[in-house]
Write a protein that holds these residues in place. Structure first.
Motif, PDB file in Angstrom:
ATOM      1  N   LYS A 193       0.819  -1.216   0.000  1.00  0.00           N
ATOM      2  CA  LYS A 193       0.000   0.000   0.000  1.00  0.00           C
ATOM      3  C   LYS A 193       0.853   1.267   0.000  1.00  0.00           C
ATOM      4  N   ARG A 194       1.950   1.254   0.765  1.00  0.00           N
ATOM      5  CA  ARG A 194       2.792   2.448   0.812  1.00  0.00           C
ATOM      6  C   ARG A 194       3.394   2.741  -0.563  1.00  0.00           C
ATOM      7  N   LEU A 195       3.890   1.702  -1.201  1.00  0.00           N
ATOM      8  CA  LEU A 195       4.486   1.883  -2.517  1.00  0.00           C
ATOM      9  C   LEU A 195       3.442   2.335  -3.524  1.00  0.00           C
ATOM     10  N   LEU A 196       2.249   1.763  -3.461  1.00  0.00           N
ATOM     11  CA  LEU A 196       1.191   2.126  -4.402  1.00  0.00           C
ATOM     12  C   LEU A 196       0.828   3.600  -4.258  1.00  0.00           C
ATOM     13  N   ALA A 197       0.766   4.089  -3.022  1.00  0.00           N
ATOM     14  CA  ALA A 197       0.434   5.502  -2.790  1.00  0.00           C
ATOM     15  C   ALA A 197       1.511   6.408  -3.381  1.00  0.00           C
ATOM     16  N   ILE A 198       2.766   6.008  -3.234  1.00  0.00           N
ATOM     17  CA  ILE A 198       3.870   6.800  -3.784  1.00  0.00           C
ATOM     18  C   ILE A 198       3.803   6.823  -5.304  1.00  0.00           C
ATOM     19  N   VAL A 199       3.570   5.661  -5.908  1.00  0.00           N
ATOM     20  CA  VAL A 199       3.508   5.559  -7.363  1.00  0.00           C
ATOM     21  C   VAL A 199       2.369   6.418  -7.915  1.00  0.00           C
ATOM     22  N   LYS A 200       1.211   6.365  -7.269  1.00  0.00           N
ATOM     23  CA  LYS A 200       0.080   7.198  -7.698  1.00  0.00           C
ATOM     24  C   LYS A 200       0.451   8.677  -7.663  1.00  0.00           C
ATOM     25  N   ASP A 201       1.110   9.087  -6.581  1.00  0.00           N
ATOM     26  CA  ASP A 201       1.486  10.488  -6.416  1.00  0.00           C
ATOM     27  C   ASP A 201       2.492  10.921  -7.487  1.00  0.00           C
ATOM     28  N   LEU A 202       3.481  10.071  -7.730  1.00  0.00           N
ATOM     29  CA  LEU A 202       4.473  10.390  -8.749  1.00  0.00           C
ATOM     30  C   LEU A 202       3.828  10.488 -10.132  1.00  0.00           C
ATOM     31  N   LYS A 203       2.913   9.591 -10.393  1.00  0.00           N
ATOM     32  CA  LYS A 203       2.232   9.601 -11.687  1.00  0.00           C
ATOM     33  C   LYS A 203       1.442  10.895 -11.867  1.00  0.00           C
ATOM     34  N   GLY A 205       3.496  13.713 -12.993  1.00  0.00           N
ATOM     35  CA  GLY A 205       4.010  13.655 -14.352  1.00  0.00           C
ATOM     36  C   GLY A 205       5.230  12.788 -14.564  1.00  0.00           C
ATOM     37  N   TYR A 206       5.578  11.958 -13.567  1.00  0.00           N
ATOM     38  CA  TYR A 206       6.759  11.101 -13.708  1.00  0.00           C
ATOM     39  C   TYR A 206       6.433   9.838 -14.498  1.00  0.00           C
ATOM     40  N   THR A 207       7.424   9.343 -15.209  1.00  0.00           N
ATOM     41  CA  THR A 207       7.337   8.049 -15.886  1.00  0.00           C
ATOM     42  C   THR A 207       7.820   6.986 -14.917  1.00  0.00           C
ATOM     43  N   ILE A 208       7.058   5.902 -14.792  1.00  0.00           N
ATOM     44  CA  ILE A 208       7.348   4.851 -13.804  1.00  0.00           C
ATOM     45  C   ILE A 208       7.748   3.566 -14.521  1.00  0.00           C
ATOM     46  N   ALA A 209       8.832   2.961 -14.062  1.00  0.00           N
ATOM     47  CA  ALA A 209       9.288   1.684 -14.619  1.00  0.00           C
ATOM     48  C   ALA A 209       9.507   0.685 -13.492  1.00  0.00           C
ATOM     49  N   LEU A 210       9.205  -0.580 -13.762  1.00  0.00           N
ATOM     50  CA  LEU A 210       9.488  -1.668 -12.829  1.00  0.00           C
ATOM     51  C   LEU A 210      10.722  -2.408 -13.315  1.00  0.00           C
ATOM     52  N   ASP A 211      11.735  -2.507 -12.460  1.00  0.00           N
ATOM     53  CA  ASP A 211      13.013  -3.093 -12.850  1.00  0.00           C
ATOM     54  C   ASP A 211      13.027  -4.597 -12.619  1.00  0.00           C
ATOM     55  N   ASP A 212      13.656  -5.338 -13.544  1.00  0.00           N
ATOM     56  CA  ASP A 212      13.829  -6.796 -13.416  1.00  0.00           C
ATOM     57  C   ASP A 212      12.540  -7.462 -12.931  1.00  0.00           C
ATOM     58  N   TYR A 213      11.482  -7.216 -13.662  1.00  0.00           N
ATOM     59  CA  TYR A 213      10.150  -7.614 -13.230  1.00  0.00           C
ATOM     60  C   TYR A 213       9.995  -9.136 -13.127  1.00  0.00           C
ATOM     61  N   ILE A 214       9.496  -9.564 -11.976  1.00  0.00           N
ATOM     62  CA  ILE A 214       9.092 -10.956 -11.758  1.00  0.00           C
ATOM     63  C   ILE A 214       7.591 -10.954 -11.505  1.00  0.00           C
ATOM     64  N   HIS A 215       6.869 -11.752 -12.268  1.00  0.00           N
ATOM     65  CA  HIS A 215       5.409 -11.684 -12.256  1.00  0.00           C
ATOM     66  C   HIS A 215       4.830 -12.059 -10.893  1.00  0.00           C
ATOM     67  N   VAL A 273      -0.124  -9.334  -7.447  1.00  0.00           N
ATOM     68  CA  VAL A 273      -0.358  -8.116  -6.678  1.00  0.00           C
ATOM     69  C   VAL A 273       0.073  -6.867  -7.450  1.00  0.00           C
ATOM     70  N   TRP A 274       0.977  -7.034  -8.431  1.00  0.00           N
ATOM     71  CA  TRP A 274       1.405  -5.888  -9.224  1.00  0.00           C
ATOM     72  C   TRP A 274       0.273  -5.342 -10.083  1.00  0.00           C
ATOM     73  N   ARG A 275      -0.797  -6.108 -10.248  1.00  0.00           N
ATOM     74  CA  ARG A 275      -1.922  -5.657 -11.074  1.00  0.00           C
ATOM     75  C   ARG A 275      -2.464  -4.310 -10.595  1.00  0.00           C
ATOM     76  N   HIS A 276      -2.410  -4.079  -9.274  1.00  0.00           N
ATOM     77  CA  HIS A 276      -2.888  -2.804  -8.724  1.00  0.00           C
ATOM     78  C   HIS A 276      -2.038  -1.624  -9.209  1.00  0.00           C
ATOM     79  N   PHE A 277      -0.819  -1.916  -9.649  1.00  0.00           N
ATOM     80  CA  PHE A 277       0.096  -0.864 -10.074  1.00  0.00           C
ATOM     81  C   PHE A 277       0.018  -0.584 -11.572  1.00  0.00           C
ATOM     82  N   TYR A 278      -0.532  -1.525 -12.336  1.00  0.00           N
ATOM     83  CA  TYR A 278      -0.513  -1.419 -13.791  1.00  0.00           C
ATOM     84  C   TYR A 278      -1.085  -0.109 -14.345  1.00  0.00           C
TER      85      TYR A 278
END
Length: 406
Positions: free
Chosen positions: A97-107, A110-120, A123-128
């Motif tokens: 939840k903490r990470l999701l809130a940060i990602v939403k705020d950054l988005k 106007g920031y571009t968000i990338a997931l590094d070395d992604y392993i499926h 739960v990442w679906r909430h971030f898509y």
């Protein structure tokens, strides 16, 4: 404070430069995991804001920068311009939840968000909805695993895929077939097809000039005559003597005067750059940028090392270290077309001699292989504090040269 940062290119489907990933370590003898991701990101952000500009390292392209959860929580990403930075969330960060809130705020900012070395992970679906780029290690995941990820994200067509560690042209083609948009690796520096490519007349003229300027005693009269029979080459010479890359300015009335004003060392570099640019005109610009950076870095290291009378030889060796990729040939065939000294040929063909050690150092530096780089620095008895400055200076110099000859 010294910053040990390397950059790795990210290209698109057409092999055009899209961005660079910046990789930082706290000194050549401190390699992960001795330096954690939080410290690396913190110092890279500090360096980019207070010591050197991101645009210096990336030539005004976006910079992919790794962020840990801690650095994201501290708001370090927002210290950077959203137009300059891609916020790359490290694979060690667990979705929550903490990470999701940060990602939403950054988005929203106007920031571009990338997931590094992604392993499926479902739960990442909430971030898509907020993620722009998913980076996949092409050496780790199979084609079936990649297709599974793509299938599970097809409801989010804005997400683009970046293939990491693409080292050969065959891997690049496979990644294209799998639908990747961006590619990270040095696949563009390997020959795509082994074939014979003859040098065009203008390239032959440049090769002749390279040979003439390789002598300890330069024959100014002969070099002037070569320039005078090629109007295009003469124009570029005159333009270069008046460019931002060349600080001294003077009224020029003859080709000979331009050559005298330029001086032997600058002339050798000018010809090397022009030759590489000429023969790589149908190649990715990053290949030329890498050649220029290697050339200048090798020259600066040679100057620091103090073991070579003519450091322009190190420059030329660095410039030609990618000539096989530029001509789509083996290194042996490519060098057969050029009249080069044995020292340069031994370095490029046999990996022998001090020039070869300079080239090994720059190659390790490009890929952030700090431990291997440190070994060479110790062998050559170089000052380790001068190496990061040399790399940074080489990158800036390459950017300036590309602007001057374009």
């Amino acid at each position: 404070m010294y910053f040990y940062a390397a950059r790795q290119p990210i290209l698109d489907n057409e092999k055009n430069l899209y961005a660079y990933e910046l990789l930082f370590r706290d000194g050549l003898d401190n390699v992960f995991p001795d330096v954690d991701g939080h410290e690396a990101t913190t110092k890279l952000i500090a360096g980019s804001q207070f010591e050197f500009g991101l645009e210096d390292m990336t030539a005004n392209k976006p910079a992919f920068i790794n962020f840990t959860l801690e650095t994201l929580l501290k708001g370090y990403a927002t210290m950077c311009d959203p137009e300059q930075v891609v916020v790359e969330i490290l694979e060690t960060v667990q979705p929550g939840k903490r990470l999701l809130a940060i990602v939403k705020d950054l988005k929203e900012k106007g920031y571009t968000i990338a997931l590094d070395d992604y392993i499926h992970n479902p739960v990442w679906r909430h971030f898509y909805p907020y993620v722009d780029i998913i980076k996949i290690d092409f050496q780790v995941l199979s084609a079936d695993e990649i297709k599974k990820i793509q299938s599970d994200t097809k409801e989010f067509p804005h997400i683009q895929f970046l293939a990491e560690k693409v080292e050969t042209h065959e891997q690049f083609e496979t990644a294209q077939t799998l639908g990747f948009t961006y590619f990270q690796g040095y696949f563009f520096s390997k020959p795509e097809v082994i074939q014979s490519k003859s040098l065009a007349p203008s390239e032959m003229t440049l090769a002749e000039l390279l040979y003439e300027t390789s002598s300890a005693e330069i024959n100014l009269k002969k070099i002037t005559e070569v320039f005078e029979r090629d109007v295009n080459l003469s124009y570029k010479l005159l333009r270069y003597t008046n460019s931002a890359a060349f600080k001294r300015r003077a009224e020029i009335s003859t080709i000979k005067q331009a050559l005298v004003v330029l001086g032997a060392e600058e002339l050798k570099k000018f010809l090397s750059v022009l030759f590489a640019a000429q023969v790589s005109s149908n190649k990715p610009i990053e290949l030329m940028s890498l050649s220029l950076t290697r050339a200048r870095f090798a020259e600066l290291i040679a100057q620091s090392h103090g073991q070579m009378k003519d450091t322009a030889m190190a420059f030329l060796a660095g410039m030609l270290s990618l000539i096989d990729a530029i001509l789509d040939e083996t290194m042996e065939n490519a060098l057969a077309k050029l009249p080069l000294s044995n020292e340069i040929k031994d370095a490029l063909l046999k990996d022998e001699g001090v020039l070869a050690e300079y080239l090994q150092l720059v190659k390790h530096y490009e890929k952030a292989n700090w431990e291997s780089a440190n070994t060479i620095i110790e062998q050559l008895k170089l000052n380790p504090k001068e190496v990061p400055d040399a790399y940074h200076d080489a990158v800036q110099w390459a950017n300036t040269q590309l602007a001057a000859i374009s």
